[in-house]
Enzyme design. Structure first.
Site, PDB file in Angstrom:
ATOM      1  N   GLY A  47       0.664  -1.235  -0.131  1.00  0.00           N
ATOM      2  CA  GLY A  47      -0.126   0.007  -0.091  1.00  0.00           C
ATOM      3  C   GLY A  47       0.789   1.282  -0.025  1.00  0.00           C
ATOM      4  O   GLY A  47       1.910   1.273   0.486  1.00  0.00           O
ATOM      5  N   GLN A  52       3.177   9.827   0.976  1.00  0.00           N
ATOM      6  CA  GLN A  52       4.627   8.984   1.256  1.00  0.00           C
ATOM      7  C   GLN A  52       5.323   9.371  -0.076  1.00  0.00           C
ATOM      8  O   GLN A  52       6.657   9.006   0.216  1.00  0.00           O
ATOM      9  CB  GLN A  52       4.166   7.645   1.328  1.00  0.00           C
ATOM     10  CG  GLN A  52       3.589   7.249   2.677  1.00  0.00           C
ATOM     11  CD  GLN A  52       3.290   5.819   2.631  1.00  0.00           C
ATOM     12  OE1 GLN A  52       2.437   5.209   2.213  1.00  0.00           O
ATOM     13  NE2 GLN A  52       4.325   5.040   3.421  1.00  0.00           N
ATOM     14  N   CYS A  96       5.110  -0.067   7.815  1.00  0.00           N
ATOM     15  CA  CYS A  96       4.956   1.056   7.030  1.00  0.00           C
ATOM     16  C   CYS A  96       6.141   1.686   6.142  1.00  0.00           C
ATOM     17  O   CYS A  96       7.472   1.516   6.928  1.00  0.00           O
ATOM     18  CB  CYS A  96       4.527   2.334   7.819  1.00  0.00           C
ATOM     19  SG  CYS A  96       4.252   3.704   6.863  1.00  0.00           S
ATOM     20  N   LEU A  97       6.162   1.717   5.028  1.00  0.00           N
ATOM     21  CA  LEU A  97       7.539   2.045   3.960  1.00  0.00           C
ATOM     22  C   LEU A  97       8.066   3.487   4.809  1.00  0.00           C
ATOM     23  O   LEU A  97       9.271   3.455   4.567  1.00  0.00           O
ATOM     24  CB  LEU A  97       7.129   2.172   2.747  1.00  0.00           C
ATOM     25  CG  LEU A  97       6.826   1.025   1.895  1.00  0.00           C
ATOM     26  CD1 LEU A  97       6.425   1.304   0.448  1.00  0.00           C
ATOM     27  CD2 LEU A  97       7.840  -0.014   1.858  1.00  0.00           C
ATOM     28  N   HIS A 138      -4.974   1.513   6.959  1.00  0.00           N
ATOM     29  CA  HIS A 138      -3.890   2.202   6.952  1.00  0.00           C
ATOM     30  C   HIS A 138      -3.372   3.345   6.091  1.00  0.00           C
ATOM     31  O   HIS A 138      -3.033   4.258   6.496  1.00  0.00           O
ATOM     32  CB  HIS A 138      -2.692   0.968   6.841  1.00  0.00           C
ATOM     33  CG  HIS A 138      -1.195   1.459   7.046  1.00  0.00           C
ATOM     34  ND1 HIS A 138      -0.353   0.940   7.915  1.00  0.00           N
ATOM     35  CD2 HIS A 138      -0.322   2.249   6.479  1.00  0.00           C
ATOM     36  CE1 HIS A 138       0.688   1.507   8.030  1.00  0.00           C
ATOM     37  NE2 HIS A 138       0.625   2.505   7.037  1.00  0.00           N
ATOM     38  N   GLU A 139      -3.697   3.159   4.849  1.00  0.00           N
ATOM     39  CA  GLU A 139      -3.457   4.089   3.653  1.00  0.00           C
ATOM     40  C   GLU A 139      -4.408   5.497   4.086  1.00  0.00           C
ATOM     41  O   GLU A 139      -4.040   6.361   3.796  1.00  0.00           O
ATOM     42  CB  GLU A 139      -3.721   3.397   2.444  1.00  0.00           C
ATOM     43  CG  GLU A 139      -2.870   2.536   1.769  1.00  0.00           C
ATOM     44  CD  GLU A 139      -1.290   2.581   2.644  1.00  0.00           C
ATOM     45  OE1 GLU A 139      -0.766   3.685   2.428  1.00  0.00           O
ATOM     46  OE2 GLU A 139      -0.606   1.534   2.875  1.00  0.00           O
ATOM     47  N   HIS A 142      -3.005   7.546   6.410  1.00  0.00           N
ATOM     48  CA  HIS A 142      -2.132   8.417   5.818  1.00  0.00           C
ATOM     49  C   HIS A 142      -2.726   9.693   5.451  1.00  0.00           C
ATOM     50  O   HIS A 142      -2.002  10.883   5.645  1.00  0.00           O
ATOM     51  CB  HIS A 142      -1.223   7.703   4.800  1.00  0.00           C
ATOM     52  CG  HIS A 142      -0.259   6.908   5.156  1.00  0.00           C
ATOM     53  ND1 HIS A 142       0.976   7.408   5.857  1.00  0.00           N
ATOM     54  CD2 HIS A 142       0.123   5.667   4.967  1.00  0.00           C
ATOM     55  CE1 HIS A 142       1.840   6.550   6.090  1.00  0.00           C
ATOM     56  NE2 HIS A 142       1.417   5.298   5.701  1.00  0.00           N
TER      57      HIS A 142
HETATM   58 ZN    ZN Z   1       2.379   3.421   5.949  1.00  0.00          ZN
END
Ligand code: ZN
Length: 187
Positions: A47, A52, A96-97, A138-139, A142
Site C-alpha cells: 500500500g 508518502q 510502513c514504508l 492504514h492508507e 495516511h
Molecule cells: Zn504506511
C-alpha cells in the site's frame, strides 16, 4: 518508463497533514499513480499513500496480490476514499514504508465498507475484509496525517524510540530511496 519516487519518512511534516480532496483527474495524476505502483512494488510494499511520495492529495493505492494467499485480490486506486462502515475488530501486524524496520500489532475493524472514486472519477462502493481492509485503513490514515505507531501504547512506543529517532534523523538504511530530511519533530 515509470519512476521510482523517494519515500517520505517518520518525522516529516507532510505525513502529519490532512490531504487535499482531489476534484479532477488529469494526466499528471495518472502518471503519479503509475509511478506510485512502480515505487511500491520496488519497495516490496502492499500500500502507498500520496503523502508518502511527498504529495498532499487524497490518493492512495493498495495491492495485496503479491502475497500468494491474496493473489486474486485486485489492486485498488482510491481517490478521496472514506470508510462508511466497519464490522468486527481484529489484531494484525503492520509495518510502513515511511517507518522502516518497525512492525507492531494494531487492532482495527476486520470488515469495512469503503467509498472512493476511481481514475474516471466514478464513485465506487465496496465491502472488503482481511488484509485488503487492513491496508486500506492504514492508507486512509495516511491521508488524515495518522500513522500506525499512533495506535501503540506508551510501553511499546518506548521499545521503538531508538529506531524512530534514527528514522527522524535520516540515519536508517533501506533498500529503497528515502527523502533526506532533518528531523522536524525533535524531542
Ligand atoms: Zn504506511
Amino acid at each position: 518508463m515509470p519512476k521510482q519516487l523517494p519515500i517520505t519518512t517518520y518525522g516529516m511534516d507532510i505525513l502529519r497533514q490532512k490531504s487535499k480532496i482531489l476534484k479532477d483527474i488529469d494526466y499528471k495524476i495518472v502518471e503519479l499513480v503509475e509511478n506510485m505502483f512502480y515505487t511500491m512494488k520496488n519497495a516490496a510494499g502492499i500500500g502507498l499513500a500520496a503523502p508518502q511520495v511527498n504529495r498532499n492529495i487524497a490518493l492512495a493505492i493498495v495491492d495485496v496480490s503479491v502475497i500468494d494467499e491474496y493473489k486474486d485480490v485486485k489492486p485498488l486506486v482510491m481517490i478521496n476514499p472514506v470508510i462508511t462502515g466497519t464490522h468486527r475488530e481484529i489484531i494484525m501486524e503492520e509495518g510502513c514504508l515511511s517507518i522502516p524496520e518497525i512492525r507492531a500489532e494494531v487492532s482495527r475493524p476486520e470488515v469495512i465498507s469503503l467509498k472512493y472514486y476511481d481514475l474516471n472519477m466514478k464513485e465506487i462502493n465496496i465491502e472488503i475484509d482481511d488484509l485488503q481492509a487492513r491496508v486500506v485503513q492504514h492508507e486512509i490514515d495516511h491521508l488524515n496525517g495518522k500513522l500506525f505507531v499512533d495506535f501503540l501504547d506508551k510501553e511499546t512506543l518506548k521499545e521503538f524510540k531508538k529506531s524512530l529517532n534514527l528514522i527522524k534523523k535520516g540515519k536508517l538504511e533501506t533498500d529503497y530511496p528515502l527523502f533526506i530530511h532533518e528531523g522536524e519533530e525533535q524531542d
